[in-house]
Design a protein around this motif. Structure first.
Motif, PDB file in Angstrom:
ATOM      1  N   MET A 120      21.345 102.064  79.153  1.00  0.00           N
ATOM      2  CA  MET A 120      22.310 101.472  80.057  1.00  0.00           C
ATOM      3  C   MET A 120      22.117  99.966  80.045  1.00  0.00           C
ATOM      4  O   MET A 120      21.156  99.441  79.559  1.00  0.00           O
ATOM      5  CB  MET A 120      22.066 102.078  81.441  1.00  0.00           C
ATOM      6  N   SER A 121      23.023  99.289  80.645  1.00  0.00           N
ATOM      7  CA  SER A 121      23.001  97.833  80.635  1.00  0.00           C
ATOM      8  C   SER A 121      22.041  97.294  81.686  1.00  0.00           C
ATOM      9  O   SER A 121      21.603  98.016  82.572  1.00  0.00           O
ATOM     10  CB  SER A 121      24.431  97.331  80.887  1.00  0.00           C
ATOM     11  N   ALA A 122      21.760  95.990  81.604  1.00  0.00           N
ATOM     12  CA  ALA A 122      20.888  95.347  82.577  1.00  0.00           C
ATOM     13  C   ALA A 122      21.643  95.004  83.854  1.00  0.00           C
ATOM     14  O   ALA A 122      21.052  94.564  84.819  1.00  0.00           O
ATOM     15  CB  ALA A 122      20.284  94.087  81.971  1.00  0.00           C
ATOM     16  N   ILE A 123      22.951  95.204  83.869  1.00  0.00           N
ATOM     17  CA  ILE A 123      23.767  94.929  85.043  1.00  0.00           C
ATOM     18  C   ILE A 123      23.569  96.064  86.046  1.00  0.00           C
ATOM     19  O   ILE A 123      23.685  97.239  85.687  1.00  0.00           O
ATOM     20  CB  ILE A 123      25.255  94.805  84.662  1.00  0.00           C
ATOM     21  N   ALA A 124      23.263  95.717  87.302  1.00  0.00           N
ATOM     22  CA  ALA A 124      23.093  96.725  88.340  1.00  0.00           C
ATOM     23  C   ALA A 124      24.467  97.269  88.741  1.00  0.00           C
ATOM     24  O   ALA A 124      25.355  96.513  89.114  1.00  0.00           O
ATOM     25  CB  ALA A 124      22.390  96.122  89.549  1.00  0.00           C
ATOM     26  N   LEU A 125      24.626  98.583  88.621  1.00  0.00           N
ATOM     27  CA  LEU A 125      25.884  99.232  88.951  1.00  0.00           C
ATOM     28  C   LEU A 125      25.671 100.276  90.037  1.00  0.00           C
ATOM     29  O   LEU A 125      24.635 100.946  90.052  1.00  0.00           O
ATOM     30  CB  LEU A 125      26.459  99.935  87.710  1.00  0.00           C
ATOM     31  N   PRO A 126      26.639 100.457  90.913  1.00  0.00           N
ATOM     32  CA  PRO A 126      26.558 101.565  91.873  1.00  0.00           C
ATOM     33  C   PRO A 126      26.490 102.894  91.112  1.00  0.00           C
ATOM     34  O   PRO A 126      26.982 103.002  89.976  1.00  0.00           O
ATOM     35  CB  PRO A 126      27.857 101.462  92.666  1.00  0.00           C
ATOM     36  N   LYS A 127      25.924 103.900  91.729  1.00  0.00           N
ATOM     37  CA  LYS A 127      25.699 105.199  91.080  1.00  0.00           C
ATOM     38  C   LYS A 127      26.981 105.771  90.468  1.00  0.00           C
ATOM     39  O   LYS A 127      26.982 106.227  89.322  1.00  0.00           O
ATOM     40  CB  LYS A 127      25.103 106.183  92.091  1.00  0.00           C
ATOM     41  N   ALA A 128      28.093 105.761  91.195  1.00  0.00           N
ATOM     42  CA  ALA A 128      29.337 106.336  90.675  1.00  0.00           C
ATOM     43  C   ALA A 128      29.819 105.591  89.431  1.00  0.00           C
ATOM     44  O   ALA A 128      30.288 106.209  88.468  1.00  0.00           O
ATOM     45  CB  ALA A 128      30.423 106.329  91.748  1.00  0.00           C
ATOM     46  N   VAL A 129      29.692 104.281  89.430  1.00  0.00           N
ATOM     47  CA  VAL A 129      30.122 103.468  88.294  1.00  0.00           C
ATOM     48  C   VAL A 129      29.185 103.700  87.109  1.00  0.00           C
ATOM     49  O   VAL A 129      29.633 103.871  85.972  1.00  0.00           O
ATOM     50  CB  VAL A 129      30.195 101.975  88.673  1.00  0.00           C
ATOM     51  N   GLU A 130      27.901 103.720  87.365  1.00  0.00           N
ATOM     52  CA  GLU A 130      26.933 104.001  86.310  1.00  0.00           C
ATOM     53  C   GLU A 130      27.201 105.369  85.685  1.00  0.00           C
ATOM     54  O   GLU A 130      27.182 105.524  84.455  1.00  0.00           O
ATOM     55  CB  GLU A 130      25.507 103.949  86.866  1.00  0.00           C
ATOM     56  N   ASN A 131      27.479 106.373  86.520  1.00  0.00           N
ATOM     57  CA  ASN A 131      27.777 107.710  86.007  1.00  0.00           C
ATOM     58  C   ASN A 131      29.041 107.703  85.148  1.00  0.00           C
ATOM     59  O   ASN A 131      29.101 108.368  84.115  1.00  0.00           O
ATOM     60  CB  ASN A 131      27.932 108.712  87.154  1.00  0.00           C
ATOM     61  N   PHE A 132      30.066 106.953  85.568  1.00  0.00           N
ATOM     62  CA  PHE A 132      31.296 106.857  84.790  1.00  0.00           C
ATOM     63  C   PHE A 132      31.022 106.259  83.413  1.00  0.00           C
ATOM     64  O   PHE A 132      31.464 106.790  82.397  1.00  0.00           O
ATOM     65  CB  PHE A 132      32.337 106.019  85.547  1.00  0.00           C
ATOM     66  N   VAL A 133      30.291 105.161  83.376  1.00  0.00           N
ATOM     67  CA  VAL A 133      29.990 104.492  82.110  1.00  0.00           C
ATOM     68  C   VAL A 133      29.160 105.416  81.210  1.00  0.00           C
ATOM     69  O   VAL A 133      29.496 105.632  80.040  1.00  0.00           O
ATOM     70  CB  VAL A 133      29.264 103.150  82.342  1.00  0.00           C
ATOM     71  N   THR A 134      28.109 105.976  81.751  1.00  0.00           N
ATOM     72  CA  THR A 134      27.213 106.831  80.965  1.00  0.00           C
ATOM     73  C   THR A 134      27.934 108.042  80.419  1.00  0.00           C
ATOM     74  O   THR A 134      27.818 108.361  79.228  1.00  0.00           O
ATOM     75  CB  THR A 134      26.009 107.277  81.825  1.00  0.00           C
ATOM     76  N   THR A 135      28.708 108.737  81.255  1.00  0.00           N
ATOM     77  CA  THR A 135      29.373 109.952  80.784  1.00  0.00           C
ATOM     78  C   THR A 135      30.537 109.633  79.850  1.00  0.00           C
ATOM     79  O   THR A 135      30.797 110.399  78.919  1.00  0.00           O
ATOM     80  CB  THR A 135      29.833 110.852  81.943  1.00  0.00           C
ATOM     81  N   THR A 136      31.231 108.521  80.075  1.00  0.00           N
ATOM     82  CA  THR A 136      32.272 108.119  79.122  1.00  0.00           C
ATOM     83  C   THR A 136      31.654 107.931  77.746  1.00  0.00           C
ATOM     84  O   THR A 136      32.193 108.406  76.739  1.00  0.00           O
ATOM     85  CB  THR A 136      32.974 106.829  79.578  1.00  0.00           C
ATOM     86  N   ASN A 137      30.520 107.271  77.687  1.00  0.00           N
ATOM     87  CA  ASN A 137      29.876 106.963  76.409  1.00  0.00           C
ATOM     88  C   ASN A 137      29.306 108.188  75.695  1.00  0.00           C
ATOM     89  O   ASN A 137      29.006 108.116  74.507  1.00  0.00           O
ATOM     90  CB  ASN A 137      28.801 105.903  76.610  1.00  0.00           C
ATOM     91  N   THR A 138      29.181 109.321  76.402  1.00  0.00           N
ATOM     92  CA  THR A 138      28.700 110.551  75.750  1.00  0.00           C
ATOM     93  C   THR A 138      29.847 111.383  75.183  1.00  0.00           C
ATOM     94  O   THR A 138      29.598 112.339  74.448  1.00  0.00           O
ATOM     95  CB  THR A 138      27.905 111.448  76.722  1.00  0.00           C
ATOM     96  N   HIS A 139      31.097 111.036  75.560  1.00  0.00           N
ATOM     97  CA  HIS A 139      32.289 111.737  75.062  1.00  0.00           C
ATOM     98  C   HIS A 139      32.310 113.202  75.473  1.00  0.00           C
ATOM     99  O   HIS A 139      32.817 114.048  74.748  1.00  0.00           O
ATOM    100  CB  HIS A 139      32.425 111.580  73.542  1.00  0.00           C
ATOM    101  N   ASP A 140      31.768 113.502  76.646  1.00  0.00           N
ATOM    102  CA  ASP A 140      31.742 114.865  77.191  1.00  0.00           C
ATOM    103  C   ASP A 140      32.748 114.928  78.336  1.00  0.00           C
ATOM    104  O   ASP A 140      32.487 114.434  79.443  1.00  0.00           O
ATOM    105  CB  ASP A 140      30.328 115.194  77.672  1.00  0.00           C
ATOM    106  N   GLY A 141      33.904 115.527  78.075  1.00  0.00           N
ATOM    107  CA  GLY A 141      34.985 115.560  79.049  1.00  0.00           C
ATOM    108  C   GLY A 141      34.623 116.245  80.350  1.00  0.00           C
ATOM    109  O   GLY A 141      35.017 115.795  81.426  1.00  0.00           O
TER     110      GLY A 141
END
Length: 107
Positions: A1-22
């Motif tokens: 993940m990035s060094a930018i601090a993200l709220p949990k929901a946003v972090e989850n969105f970024v992480t799961t988008t990047n895994t390509h798991d619908g």
């Protein structure tokens, strides 16, 4: 993940988008959530699932956050589409670590 601090929901969105798991990506949205992307609003479960497949999973979107301020994520977006990478702004409304509303705009 990035060094930018993200709220949990946003972090989850970024992480799961990047895994390509619908299915995992759909799980980051609260019941009754809406997505506004490219001038269209997706408000039902079926519409959001279709948006995830067509706009996130199939083109293998990869989100690289560049900044986050006041519920707005700026990110470089790359994947299997012409013209990338592109910069987009994602504005989130969240509740209980789930996304209730997501607005996506080209920058």
């Amino acid at each position: 993940m990035s060094a930018i601090a993200l709220p949990k929901a946003v972090e989850n969105f970024v992480t799961t988008t990047n895994t390509h798991d619908g299915e995992s990506l759909f799980a980051v949205f609260a019941p009754g959530a809406t997505v506004v992307d490219d001038g269209a609003t997706y408000a039902t479960e079926a519409e959001i699932r279709e948006w995830i497949k067509v706009h996130q999973v199939d083109p293998k979107i990869v989100i690289t956050p560049t900044s986050f301020d006041d519920d707005r994520l700026l990110a470089s977006i790359d994947g299997e589409f012409p013209g990338g990478p592109l910069t987009f702004a994602f504005t989130f409304a969240t509740k209980d670590d789930l996304i209730t509303n997501l607005l996506i705009e080209a920058v």
